[in-house]
Design a protein around this motif. Structure first.
Motif, short mmCIF file in Angstrom:
data_model
loop_
_atom_site.label_atom_id
_atom_site.label_comp_id
_atom_site.label_asym_id
_atom_site.label_seq_id
_atom_site.Cartn_x
_atom_site.Cartn_y
_atom_site.Cartn_z
N ARG A 291 43.34 37.68 27.52
CA ARG A 291 41.99 37.33 27.06
C ARG A 291 41.45 38.39 26.11
O ARG A 291 40.95 38.06 25.02
CB ARG A 291 41.06 37.15 28.26
CG ARG A 291 39.59 36.97 27.89
CD ARG A 291 38.80 36.38 29.04
NE ARG A 291 39.05 37.06 30.29
CZ ARG A 291 38.42 38.17 30.71
NH1 ARG A 291 37.49 38.74 29.93
NH2 ARG A 291 38.69 38.70 31.90
N HIS A 292 41.53 39.65 26.52
CA HIS A 292 41.03 40.72 25.66
C HIS A 292 41.84 40.83 24.37
O HIS A 292 41.28 41.03 23.29
CB HIS A 292 41.07 42.06 26.40
CG HIS A 292 39.99 42.22 27.43
ND1 HIS A 292 38.65 42.16 27.10
CD2 HIS A 292 40.04 42.44 28.77
CE1 HIS A 292 37.93 42.35 28.20
NE2 HIS A 292 38.75 42.51 29.23
N GLU B 161 45.78 37.84 33.07
CA GLU B 161 44.75 37.04 32.40
C GLU B 161 43.84 37.91 31.55
O GLU B 161 43.53 37.57 30.39
CB GLU B 161 43.92 36.27 33.44
CG GLU B 161 42.98 35.21 32.85
CD GLU B 161 41.65 35.78 32.35
OE1 GLU B 161 41.03 35.18 31.45
OE2 GLU B 161 41.23 36.85 32.87
N GLU B 162 43.41 39.04 32.09
CA GLU B 162 42.52 39.93 31.34
C GLU B 162 43.20 40.46 30.08
O GLU B 162 42.58 40.56 29.02
CB GLU B 162 42.08 41.10 32.22
CG GLU B 162 40.94 40.80 33.18
CD GLU B 162 40.47 42.06 33.86
OE1 GLU B 162 39.25 42.35 33.81
OE2 GLU B 162 41.31 42.77 34.44
N THR C 140 34.99 42.61 23.06
CA THR C 140 34.78 42.42 24.50
C THR C 140 34.78 43.75 25.24
O THR C 140 34.31 43.83 26.37
CB THR C 140 35.88 41.53 25.10
OG1 THR C 140 37.16 42.13 24.82
CG2 THR C 140 35.84 40.12 24.52
N TYR D 216 45.36 46.33 32.18
CA TYR D 216 44.76 45.07 32.63
C TYR D 216 45.82 44.23 33.35
O TYR D 216 47.03 44.42 33.17
CB TYR D 216 44.23 44.25 31.45
CG TYR D 216 43.06 44.88 30.73
CD1 TYR D 216 41.77 44.84 31.26
CD2 TYR D 216 43.23 45.51 29.50
CE1 TYR D 216 40.70 45.40 30.61
CE2 TYR D 216 42.17 46.08 28.83
CZ TYR D 216 40.91 46.03 29.40
OH TYR D 216 39.84 46.59 28.73
N SER E 94 31.53 37.29 30.19
CA SER E 94 32.95 37.08 30.47
C SER E 94 33.19 35.93 31.43
O SER E 94 34.34 35.59 31.71
CB SER E 94 33.56 38.37 31.04
OG SER E 94 32.90 38.74 32.25
#
Length: 501
Positions: free
Chosen positions: A321-322, A317-318, A338, A314, A252
């Motif tokens: 991203r995920h 950003e997380e 992920t 989350y 990550s």
């Protein structure tokens, strides 16, 4: 070529059974190439001091013997040309043959559930060559490097193989609306052959170049060299095999997951568009299919990210991203993960189940139903609704600048019908073997769409297919081959009239 295809189809019932020799000659060449590819994991195991190199050496020798025998005994067979029915035979036979011989290194190995187990070995091989990514192997972090490389090579070969099939064979066969994408590459006339070779060469260079670039980026971002090479091959081929049980959840840092998202998308773009881009058409990559796919992926990922944020799972950003990584992974039928997204709640499970069927663009390495078929269906439905409102109106059905004739629309409708009939049959068969509904329904979907992980605690992103009964693995292997080869190239072989003189 168009007249040849129509004439062949019209005379299908009264022509003699297709000659096998030209088909076996091509299959022999494919097996020889596969034998050569087995030398790379053999040398890798020798370098790392793994004794599994012997499994690859024996498998390579046996595959070369079989391929050489097919080629030598049928070397004079192509002089009479290649018919449409032989093309129907060549496609499934070559893919099945490669899957069969590619299972030998797994079977002869001393590692994990594939060692000495025919059902597991064949399942792993079929999942690799069809770029599905479902696996029966656990403990990947400790697996022999040769086996990990062989899994990546299988998916890399399957990726370039399906590109060649999608642009050179399926359009000529008129399967599932693929005739809409007939190009010079599906024309076998002498005039077109230099152009065909040129397109094939450029596509091969692009495919290799994207793979090398992905490996370099992964390495610079922090992946060890071996893992970078293996993941570059399974990213561009939208295959999804990883060298770790945690898939991309293991990496990550330094934007690796964002880079992987981009590489998965690059593999789901029609590779003919790369050829046109290199030739100077800089707008080629903004093809209708590509724009539709990107818009759909962007919308689905954004909605999922907002759901993850507002459900306090989350941060900003997380969440994005995920959401972006896993949505792209499923839509492009790559199958990386992920994290275990089946833990995100029922809304996320429902979304991913629906995304399993979508697929990328035709002429790419992606599986699934394909974006263009949904576009054709939407065009057909729009015209139908307009005719209901204005019975005397004329509403031409166009895809881009092309007029959609009844043959294309009929092919798309037939494909969708057969796809969901096969899906229903496979789901019911899996449930009859004692599997629960979610495992059966998602397993059938992920096999036919060549996605990889299913849903639920057994075959979800955090699990694998090892614990399934052997009968289920054989059924899913058939489903993966059916989905990868667009159904009809396999199913037509079970029609008695195909073989009748």
């Amino acid at each position: 070529m168009d007249n040849l295809v129509r004439n062949e189809k019209a005379a299908l019932s009264r022509k003699p059974a297709p000659r096998l020799k030209p088909v076996l000659f091509i299959v022999g060449l494919v097996l020889l190439a596969t034998s050569g590819m087995m030398l790379f994991p053999m040398l890798t195991d020798i370098y790392y001091g793994r004794k599994d190199w012997q499994a690859f050496a024996a498998s390579s020798a046996l595959t070369a013997l079989l391929g050489g025998g097919c080629t030598y005994s049928n070397k004079e067979s192509l002089k009479a040309g290649f018919t449409i029915r032989q093309a129907f035979m060549l496609t499934p036979l070559s893919w099945f043959s490669v899957a069969a011989v590619s299972a030998m290194p797994f079977f002869f190995s001393d590692y994990g559930s594939v060692s000495g187990d025919l059902a597991n070995s064949f399942f792993e091989s079929v999942s690799g060559i069809t770029t599905t990514g479902a696996t029966v192997i656990s403990g990947l972090d400790k697996a022999p490097q040769g086996m990990l490389l062989w899994r990546a090579i299988l998916q890399w070969m399957g990726g370039i193989g399906i590109i060649a099939t999608a642009i050179a064979i399926l359009p000529a066969l008129g399967i599932g609306g693929m005739q809409l994408f007939r190009t010079e590459s599906s024309d076998r006339s002498e005039k077109a052959m230099p152009r065909v070779r040129q397109i094939a060469t450029v596509i091969g260079v692009v495919y290799l170049g994207l793979t090398a670039f992905a490996a370099l980026v992964y390495w610079l971002a922090g992946m060890p060299p071996f893992e970078a090479v293996a993941h570059s091959m399974t990213s561009i081929s939208t295959g999804g095999y990883s060298t770790s049980d945690g898939s991309f959840g293991t990496w990550s840092e330094n934007g690796i997951q964002w880079f992987a998202t981009v590489f998965m998308l690059s593999g789901s773009v029609p590779f003919v568009l790369y050829v046109r881009f290199i030739a100077g058409d800089h707008k080629a990559l903004f093809d209708r299919q590509v724009k539709t796919m990107l818009a759909f992926v962007g919308l689905a990922a954004s909605l999922l990210a907002l759901y993850l944020i507002f459900s306090h799972q989350y941060g900003l950003e997380e969440a994005f991203r995920h959401a972006a990584f896993n949505v792209v992974s499923v839509v492009t039928t790559t199958g990386y993960a992920t994290t275990d997204y089946s833990l995100w709640g029922n809304a996320a499970i429902g979304l991913f189940f629906g995304l399993t069927f979508i697929g990328g663009c035709t002429g790419s390495t992606s599986g699934g139903i394909k974006i263009f078929r949904f576009e054709v269906t939407a065009i057909m439905l729009k015209a139908h609704f307009l005719r209901l409102l204005y019975p005397n109106g004329v509403f031409p059905r166009t895809y881009g600048e092309r007029l959609l004739d009844d043959e294309v629309i009929g092919s798309v409708v037939a494909f969708l019908t057969v796809f969901f009939l096969c899906y229903a049959a496979l789901s019911i068969a899996l449930m009859a073997l004692g599997l629960d509904f979610l495992t059966s329904a998602s397993g059938a979907a992920t096999a036919l769409a060549n996605v990889g992980p299913g849903l639920g605690s057994i075959i979800g992103p955090a699990g694998n297919f090892e614990s399934l009964p052997d009968a289920a693995k054989w059924l899913l292997s058939l489903g993966m081959l059916l989905g990868r080869l667009e159904l009809f190239t396999v199913l037509i072989l079970f029609v008695p009239r195909f073989w009748r003189g």
